[in-house]
Design an enzyme around this catalytic site. Structure first.
Site, PDB file in Angstrom:
ATOM      1  N   GLY A  53       0.817  -1.218   0.000  1.00 28.14           N
ATOM      2  CA  GLY A  53       0.000   0.000   0.000  1.00 28.14           C
ATOM      3  C   GLY A  53       0.847   1.261   0.000  1.00 28.14           C
ATOM      4  O   GLY A  53       0.442   2.287  -0.535  1.00 28.14           O
TER       5      GLY A  53
ATOM      6  N   HIS B 209     -15.171  11.490 -14.818  1.00 23.15           N
ATOM      7  CA  HIS B 209     -14.814  11.706 -16.223  1.00 23.15           C
ATOM      8  C   HIS B 209     -13.575  12.605 -16.378  1.00 23.15           C
ATOM      9  O   HIS B 209     -13.434  13.613 -15.700  1.00 23.15           O
ATOM     10  CB  HIS B 209     -15.990  12.307 -16.999  1.00 23.15           C
ATOM     11  CG  HIS B 209     -16.413  13.651 -16.472  1.00 23.15           C
ATOM     12  ND1 HIS B 209     -15.836  14.824 -16.897  1.00 23.15           N
ATOM     13  CD2 HIS B 209     -17.343  13.990 -15.559  1.00 23.15           C
ATOM     14  CE1 HIS B 209     -16.400  15.842 -16.275  1.00 23.15           C
ATOM     15  NE2 HIS B 209     -17.315  15.361 -15.445  1.00 23.15           N
TER      16      HIS B 209
ATOM     17  N   HIS C 221      -2.355   6.103  -4.735  1.00 16.76           N
ATOM     18  CA  HIS C 221      -3.344   5.211  -4.115  1.00 16.76           C
ATOM     19  C   HIS C 221      -4.569   6.050  -3.763  1.00 16.76           C
ATOM     20  O   HIS C 221      -4.475   6.991  -2.973  1.00 16.76           O
ATOM     21  CB  HIS C 221      -2.717   4.583  -2.853  1.00 16.76           C
ATOM     22  CG  HIS C 221      -3.625   3.668  -2.087  1.00 16.76           C
ATOM     23  ND1 HIS C 221      -3.188   2.902  -1.038  1.00 16.76           N
ATOM     24  CD2 HIS C 221      -4.940   3.397  -2.205  1.00 16.76           C
ATOM     25  CE1 HIS C 221      -4.178   2.187  -0.549  1.00 16.76           C
ATOM     26  NE2 HIS C 221      -5.271   2.485  -1.239  1.00 16.76           N
TER      27      HIS C 221
HETATM   28  C1  LIG Z   1      -8.318  -0.661   2.621  1.00 19.63           C
HETATM   29  C2  LIG Z   1      -7.834   0.455   3.486  1.00 19.63           C
HETATM   30  O1  LIG Z   1      -7.940   0.432   4.671  1.00 19.63           O
HETATM   31  S1  LIG Z   1      -7.102   1.761   2.688  1.00 19.63           S
HETATM   32  C3  LIG Z   1      -6.461   2.789   3.990  1.00 19.63           C
HETATM   33  C4  LIG Z   1      -7.144   4.086   4.027  1.00 19.63           C
HETATM   34  N1  LIG Z   1      -6.608   4.871   5.134  1.00 19.63           N
HETATM   35  C5  LIG Z   1      -6.895   6.148   5.270  1.00 19.63           C
HETATM   36  O2  LIG Z   1      -7.622   6.712   4.499  1.00 19.63           O
HETATM   37  C6  LIG Z   1      -6.223   6.853   6.409  1.00 19.63           C
HETATM   38  C7  LIG Z   1      -5.753   8.236   5.956  1.00 19.63           C
HETATM   39  N2  LIG Z   1      -4.895   8.837   6.967  1.00 19.63           N
HETATM   40  C8  LIG Z   1      -5.196   9.969   7.621  1.00 19.63           C
HETATM   41  O3  LIG Z   1      -6.237  10.588   7.425  1.00 19.63           O
HETATM   42  C9  LIG Z   1      -4.152  10.410   8.621  1.00 19.63           C
HETATM   43  O4  LIG Z   1      -4.827  10.981   9.735  1.00 19.63           O
HETATM   44  C10 LIG Z   1      -3.136  11.417   8.022  1.00 19.63           C
HETATM   45  C11 LIG Z   1      -2.208  10.640   7.057  1.00 19.63           C
HETATM   46  C12 LIG Z   1      -3.800  12.538   7.242  1.00 19.63           C
HETATM   47  C13 LIG Z   1      -2.293  12.074   9.097  1.00 19.63           C
HETATM   48  O5  LIG Z   1      -1.773  11.096   9.934  1.00 19.63           O
HETATM   49  P1  LIG Z   1      -0.646  11.517  10.996  1.00 19.63           P
HETATM   50  O6  LIG Z   1       0.537  12.053  10.259  1.00 19.63           O
HETATM   51  O7  LIG Z   1      -0.411  10.352  11.882  1.00 19.63           O
HETATM   52  O8  LIG Z   1      -1.259  12.765  11.757  1.00 19.63           O
HETATM   53  P2  LIG Z   1      -1.931  12.843  13.220  1.00 19.63           P
HETATM   54  O9  LIG Z   1      -2.896  11.739  13.448  1.00 19.63           O
HETATM   55  O10 LIG Z   1      -0.791  13.036  14.181  1.00 19.63           O
HETATM   56  O11 LIG Z   1      -2.761  14.188  13.117  1.00 19.63           O
HETATM   57  C14 LIG Z   1      -2.141  15.468  12.996  1.00 19.63           C
HETATM   58  C15 LIG Z   1      -3.243  16.513  13.059  1.00 19.63           C
HETATM   59  O12 LIG Z   1      -4.065  16.414  11.885  1.00 19.63           O
HETATM   60  C16 LIG Z   1      -5.428  16.138  12.243  1.00 19.63           C
HETATM   61  N3  LIG Z   1      -5.952  15.147  11.277  1.00 19.63           N
HETATM   62  C17 LIG Z   1      -5.394  13.959  10.968  1.00 19.63           C
HETATM   63  N4  LIG Z   1      -6.109  13.349  10.015  1.00 19.63           N
HETATM   64  C18 LIG Z   1      -7.146  14.167   9.741  1.00 19.63           C
HETATM   65  C19 LIG Z   1      -8.231  14.063   8.841  1.00 19.63           C
HETATM   66  N5  LIG Z   1      -8.365  13.014   8.035  1.00 19.63           N
HETATM   67  N6  LIG Z   1      -9.114  15.074   8.783  1.00 19.63           N
HETATM   68  C20 LIG Z   1      -8.962  16.167   9.609  1.00 19.63           C
HETATM   69  N7  LIG Z   1      -7.936  16.308  10.484  1.00 19.63           N
HETATM   70  C21 LIG Z   1      -7.050  15.318  10.547  1.00 19.63           C
HETATM   71  C22 LIG Z   1      -5.351  15.579  13.659  1.00 19.63           C
HETATM   72  O13 LIG Z   1      -6.543  15.792  14.364  1.00 19.63           O
HETATM   73  C23 LIG Z   1      -4.189  16.350  14.232  1.00 19.63           C
HETATM   74  O14 LIG Z   1      -4.631  17.633  14.572  1.00 19.63           O
HETATM   75  P3  LIG Z   1      -4.060  18.406  15.889  1.00 19.63           P
HETATM   76  O15 LIG Z   1      -2.573  18.546  15.644  1.00 19.63           O
HETATM   77  O16 LIG Z   1      -4.802  19.694  15.880  1.00 19.63           O
HETATM   78  O17 LIG Z   1      -4.363  17.510  17.029  1.00 19.63           O
END
Ligand SMILES: CC(=O)SCCNC(=O)CCNC(=O)[C@H](O)C(C)(C)COP(=O)(O)OP(=O)(O)OC[C@H]1O[C@@H](n2cnc3c(N)ncnc32)[C@H](O)[C@@H]1OP(=O)(O)O
Length: 206
Positions: A68, A134, A143
């Site tokens: 991934g 589209h 990804h």
């Molecule tokens: C088949 C499958 O499972 S596919 C996998 C799919 N996975 C996903 O979609 C997960 C996507 N990952 C995320 O959204 C993660 O939160 C990331 C990559 C954006 C950031 O992760 P990290 O770097 O660990 O950041 P962390 O969790 O420390 O958060 C940092 C800040 O951003 C905020 N934040 C993190 N993610 C989000 C989000 N999606 N929306 C809004 N705010 C967010 C946190 O609340 C935090 O705020 P604060 O500093 O005010 O407390």
């Protein structure tokens, strides 16, 4: 001439999704290769081995990457080159418009939609129920996670990760190396790599 054996590289969560995708296409991987495999480990009835050398296969091997992480997937694809399975893999329940272009080794999972004149780059992953509208394009090694939506004429660069449920507003573009957090809404084009979250999405400063 005997057929090539399919082997999955990587035994993480994405490997399970890939086994399911392959079986939906009536394909059965011979093994899953992962350097960290435990002795006797099995995933969904398939042996996990630490190296293809343990398979004693004389025939050709085609490797499908279950990685991934975009950067790691790119490194592995470059390492393996000709040994990679190059055809796009599409789940039978996905919809791919006949004018859409799928790059080599791209993976399109269950329920995904790839609309007219859309383009998906090589080794890109379009995960479960993602929507590529589209004329939208997804760069190589990117990804688009579960349920994310790229609206019409959006352009996503290479090695981007678009988190689950995120929406990219129509006509916007995102440069290479951008991560968009889950459920975020990108309403403006992004031209600087980094992590963007929220609605509207803002760059995380760290
Ligand atoms: C088949 C499958 O499972 S596919 C996998 C799919 N996975 C996903 O979609 C997960 C996507 N990952 C995320 O959204 C993660 O939160 C990331 C990559 C954006 C950031 O992760 P990290 O770097 O660990 O950041 P962390 O969790 O420390 O958060 C940092 C800040 O951003 C905020 N934040 C993190 N993610 C989000 C989000 N999606 N929306 C809004 N705010 C967010 C946190 O609340 C935090 O705020 P604060 O500093 O005010 O407390």
């Amino acid at each position: 001439m005997s057929e090539a054996h399919l082997v999955i590289a990587g035994a993480g969560g994405h490997a399970r999704s890939l086994v399911s995708l392959l079986r939906a296409n009536k394909l059965e991987p011979k093994a899953i290769v992962d350097a960290h495999a435990a002795p006797g480990e099995m995933i969904m009835g398939i042996a996990v081995v630490t190296s293809i050398n343990h398979l004693n296969l004389e025939d050709e091997i085609n490797t499908i990457l279950a990685i991934g992480d975009n950067a790691l997937r790119k490194t592995k694809a470059n390492d393996l080159k000709a040994q990679c399975y190059t055809l796009p893999l599409t789940h039978p329940s996905s919809f791919i418009d006949e004018t859409a272009l799928l790059g080599c080794a791209s993976q399109i999972f269950a329920g995904a939609y790839v609309g007219p004149l859309a383009e998906v780059g090589q080794f890109a992953i379009i995960n479960t129920h993602a929507v590529i509208e589209h004329e939208a394009s997804v760069g190589a090694f990117s990804h688009v996670a579960v349920g994310a939506k790229l609206l019409g004429r959006t352009r996503i660069g290479e090695s981007c990760f678009i988190g689950a449920g995120a929406v990219i507003k129509d006509g916007r573009s995102i440069c290479d190396g951008v991560t968009v957090g889950a459920n975020s809404f990108v309403n403006k084009s992004i031209d600087e790599p980094g992590v963007y979250v929220g609605s509207p999405a803002r760059k995380l400063n760290r």
